[in-house]
Design a protein around this motif. Structure first.
Motif, PDB file in Angstrom:
ATOM      1  N   TRP A  25       0.813  -1.217   0.000  1.00 34.92           N
ATOM      2  CA  TRP A  25       0.000   0.000   0.000  1.00 34.92           C
ATOM      3  C   TRP A  25       0.847   1.267   0.000  1.00 34.92           C
ATOM      4  CZ3 TRP A  25       0.413   3.519   3.910  1.00 34.92           C
ATOM      5  CH2 TRP A  25       0.844   3.089   5.169  1.00 34.92           C
ATOM      6  N   VAL A  26       2.081   1.194   0.513  1.00 33.98           N
ATOM      7  CA  VAL A  26       2.972   2.354   0.443  1.00 33.98           C
ATOM      8  C   VAL A  26       3.329   2.642  -1.012  1.00 33.98           C
ATOM      9  CG1 VAL A  26       5.270   3.221   1.003  1.00 33.98           C
ATOM     10  CG2 VAL A  26       3.896   2.103   2.764  1.00 33.98           C
ATOM     11  N   LEU A  27       3.683   1.599  -1.765  1.00 34.88           N
ATOM     12  CA  LEU A  27       3.976   1.777  -3.185  1.00 34.88           C
ATOM     13  C   LEU A  27       2.751   2.296  -3.939  1.00 34.88           C
ATOM     14  CD1 LEU A  27       6.138  -1.363  -4.093  1.00 34.88           C
ATOM     15  CD2 LEU A  27       6.883   1.013  -3.972  1.00 34.88           C
ATOM     16  N   ALA A  28       1.570   1.787  -3.600  1.00 36.20           N
ATOM     17  CA  ALA A  28       0.348   2.239  -4.258  1.00 36.20           C
ATOM     18  C   ALA A  28       0.082   3.714  -3.994  1.00 36.20           C
ATOM     19  CB  ALA A  28      -0.837   1.398  -3.781  1.00 36.20           C
ATOM     20  N   LEU A  29       0.286   4.146  -2.767  1.00 37.52           N
ATOM     21  CA  LEU A  29       0.049   5.549  -2.420  1.00 37.52           C
ATOM     22  C   LEU A  29       1.027   6.474  -3.143  1.00 37.52           C
ATOM     23  CD1 LEU A  29      -1.507   7.572  -0.677  1.00 37.52           C
ATOM     24  CD2 LEU A  29       0.150   7.152   1.158  1.00 37.52           C
ATOM     25  N   VAL A  30       2.303   6.095  -3.138  1.00 30.04           N
ATOM     26  CA  VAL A  30       3.304   6.913  -3.827  1.00 30.04           C
ATOM     27  C   VAL A  30       3.010   6.972  -5.324  1.00 30.04           C
ATOM     28  CG1 VAL A  30       5.760   7.122  -4.397  1.00 30.04           C
ATOM     29  CG2 VAL A  30       5.062   6.428  -2.100  1.00 30.04           C
ATOM     30  N   LEU A  31       2.627   5.841  -5.892  1.00 29.05           N
ATOM     31  CA  LEU A  31       2.295   5.791  -7.321  1.00 29.05           C
ATOM     32  C   LEU A  31       1.168   6.760  -7.662  1.00 29.05           C
ATOM     33  CD1 LEU A  31       1.867   2.624  -9.505  1.00 29.05           C
ATOM     34  CD2 LEU A  31       0.028   4.280  -9.403  1.00 29.05           C
ATOM     35  N   LEU A  32       0.095   6.745  -6.885  1.00 31.21           N
ATOM     36  CA  LEU A  32      -1.046   7.617  -7.154  1.00 31.21           C
ATOM     37  C   LEU A  32      -0.659   9.091  -7.104  1.00 31.21           C
ATOM     38  CD1 LEU A  32      -3.981   5.884  -5.234  1.00 31.21           C
ATOM     39  CD2 LEU A  32      -3.907   6.376  -7.681  1.00 31.21           C
ATOM     40  N   VAL A  33       0.046   9.471  -6.061  1.00 28.03           N
ATOM     41  CA  VAL A  33       0.419  10.876  -5.901  1.00 28.03           C
ATOM     42  C   VAL A  33       1.406  11.299  -6.986  1.00 28.03           C
ATOM     43  CG1 VAL A  33       1.554  12.536  -4.382  1.00 28.03           C
ATOM     44  CG2 VAL A  33      -0.016  10.828  -3.423  1.00 28.03           C
ATOM     45  N   TYR A  34       2.400  10.475  -7.214  1.00 25.38           N
ATOM     46  CA  TYR A  34       3.457  10.806  -8.178  1.00 25.38           C
ATOM     47  C   TYR A  34       2.903  10.933  -9.597  1.00 25.38           C
ATOM     48  CZ  TYR A  34       7.882  10.225 -10.748  1.00 25.38           C
ATOM     49  OH  TYR A  34       8.953  10.371 -11.589  1.00 25.38           O
ATOM     50  N   LEU A  35       2.174   9.924 -10.052  1.00 26.84           N
ATOM     51  CA  LEU A  35       1.664   9.953 -11.421  1.00 26.84           C
ATOM     52  C   LEU A  35       0.577  11.002 -11.603  1.00 26.84           C
ATOM     53  CD1 LEU A  35       1.520   6.235 -12.605  1.00 26.84           C
ATOM     54  CD2 LEU A  35       3.110   8.026 -13.264  1.00 26.84           C
ATOM     55  N   GLY A  36      -0.274  11.176 -10.589  1.00 24.74           N
ATOM     56  CA  GLY A  36      -1.311  12.199 -10.696  1.00 24.74           C
ATOM     57  C   GLY A  36      -0.725  13.586 -10.860  1.00 24.74           C
ATOM     58  N   ALA A  37       0.283  13.906 -10.036  1.00 16.00           N
ATOM     59  CA  ALA A  37       0.913  15.225 -10.107  1.00 16.00           C
ATOM     60  C   ALA A  37       1.695  15.392 -11.402  1.00 16.00           C
ATOM     61  CB  ALA A  37       1.833  15.420  -8.906  1.00 16.00           C
ATOM     62  N   LEU A  38       2.419  14.360 -11.800  1.00 14.03           N
ATOM     63  CA  LEU A  38       3.249  14.447 -12.998  1.00 14.03           C
ATOM     64  C   LEU A  38       2.401  14.590 -14.261  1.00 14.03           C
ATOM     65  CD1 LEU A  38       6.285  14.358 -13.667  1.00 14.03           C
ATOM     66  CD2 LEU A  38       6.025  11.917 -14.100  1.00 14.03           C
ATOM     67  N   THR A  39       1.382  13.743 -14.385  1.00 14.94           N
ATOM     68  CA  THR A  39       0.543  13.803 -15.573  1.00 14.94           C
ATOM     69  C   THR A  39      -0.254  15.098 -15.621  1.00 14.94           C
ATOM     70  OG1 THR A  39       0.306  11.390 -15.445  1.00 14.94           O
ATOM     71  CG2 THR A  39      -1.154  12.545 -16.954  1.00 14.94           C
ATOM     72  N   GLY A  40      -0.804  15.506 -14.472  1.00 15.66           N
ATOM     73  CA  GLY A  40      -1.549  16.756 -14.441  1.00 15.66           C
ATOM     74  C   GLY A  40      -0.683  17.950 -14.792  1.00 15.66           C
ATOM     75  N   GLY A  41       0.541  17.989 -14.243  1.00 18.16           N
ATOM     76  CA  GLY A  41       1.426  19.114 -14.501  1.00 18.16           C
ATOM     77  C   GLY A  41       1.912  19.165 -15.935  1.00 18.16           C
ATOM     78  N   LEU A  42       2.447  18.049 -16.441  1.00 14.06           N
ATOM     79  CA  LEU A  42       2.944  18.044 -17.811  1.00 14.06           C
ATOM     80  C   LEU A  42       1.809  18.085 -18.823  1.00 14.06           C
ATOM     81  CD1 LEU A  42       5.945  15.551 -17.578  1.00 14.06           C
ATOM     82  CD2 LEU A  42       5.978  18.038 -17.695  1.00 14.06           C
ATOM     83  N   GLY A  43       0.664  17.484 -18.459  1.00 12.18           N
ATOM     84  CA  GLY A  43      -0.498  17.580 -19.338  1.00 12.18           C
ATOM     85  C   GLY A  43      -0.937  19.020 -19.510  1.00 12.18           C
TER      86      GLY A  43
END
Length: 276
Positions: free
Chosen positions: A21-39
């Motif tokens: 669940w730690v990996l899942a949480l980091v994945l959600l935050v990291y990809l959400g911020a990265l995709t939203g920002g670069l998108g």
């Protein structure tokens, strides 16, 4: 202990740790911020809402697929780490001894780890797609661009992305078998996925022969399976670099070959050694 009991025992063991669940949480935050920002950046530039240097409005082509592919182009490191750690972590915490005492059939133990990593890899794929599609689609809609969520090709991309993430879990287990040191396997995975392969693919894009060779790299094979990659955005506006891809079937086959290769080599070396 039978093979199904071994798989059940492996899932039970995983759920008693914080890793999944730690990996899942980091994945959600990291990809959400990265995709939203670069998108937001790419969509803003393409729509003209964000002024580019010299007033030039760049065209990145069809933005939706590469933005959604952040789920795998960047997110694949999470199932790889998960698969490696569920294997190498047993050596680090010295739980491998009771594991082999409970089930002396080492192939069954390995099979259980592969099955669990594939399932969790697909689960991480669902979370990665949720993050990248949400961030990417919101950015595209904000600038009046089509998020293409009603397109059949987009949903095909989602299915192939899940397959890619599941296969990366398999590759991760193989790496954990091959490199049983937890610290070493983490450093190896992060160094290769975040630095070595991206630099190799960038350098290879300057000529046709090197680009043809680079398409067989693990990350490039994964991108081929998915059918899109955010790395292609670097060339879409100018077209100055060479981009070569396998077809999606061969991309998936290459990932299977990589996973099988590291697993077999690991089985012939570290997995067979005595434990105390």
């Amino acid at each position: 202990m039978g093979p199904f009991a071994a798989v059940r025992a492996e899932f039970t063991k995983i759920f008693t740790t914080h890793l999944w669940w730690v990996l899942a949480l980091v994945l959600l935050v990291y990809l959400g911020a990265l995709t939203g920002g670069l998108g937001t950046l790419f969509a803003g530039l393409q729509s003209g809402a964000i002024e580019a240097r010299g007033g030039h409005v760049p065209s990145f082509g069809d933005l939706a697929p590469p933005l959604y592919s952040f789920a795998t182009s960047i997110g694949y490191v999470f199932p790889v780490l998960f698969g490696a750690l569920v294997t190498a972590g047993e050596w680090r915490h010295q739980t491998i001894t009771p594991t082999f005492l409970a089930n002396p059939h080492r192939f069954q133990v390995l099979w259980a780890k592969i099955c669990s990593a594939v399932v969790f890899g697909a689960g991480y794929g669902v979370l990665a797609l949720a993050a990248s599609v949400t961030g990417g689609a919101l950015a595209l809609r904000h600038f009046g661009l089509d998020p293409e969520l009603g397109e059949v090709s987009t949903w095909h991309l989602f299915v192939r992305a899940l397959a890619a993430m599941a296969l990366w879990g398999f590759v991760g287990v193989g790496l954990g078998v091959l490199v049983p040191s937890q610290a070493a396997v983490i450093v190896t995975i992060l160094a290769f996925t975040q630095f070595v392969e991206p630099l190799l693919r960038l350098a290879a894009a300057f000529s046709v022969p090197t680009a043809d060779a680079a398409k067989f790299l693990p990350g490039a094979s994964s991108d081929a399976l998915v059918g899109a990659s955010f790395l292609d955005l670097q060339n879409s506006a100018e077209g100055t670099m060479v981009v070569a891809h396998l077809d999606w079937q061969h991309g998936g086959l290459m990932l299977i070959v990589y996973g099988a290769a590291v697993t077999v080599i690991g089985c012939l070396t570290t997995w067979r050694r005595d434990v105390s």
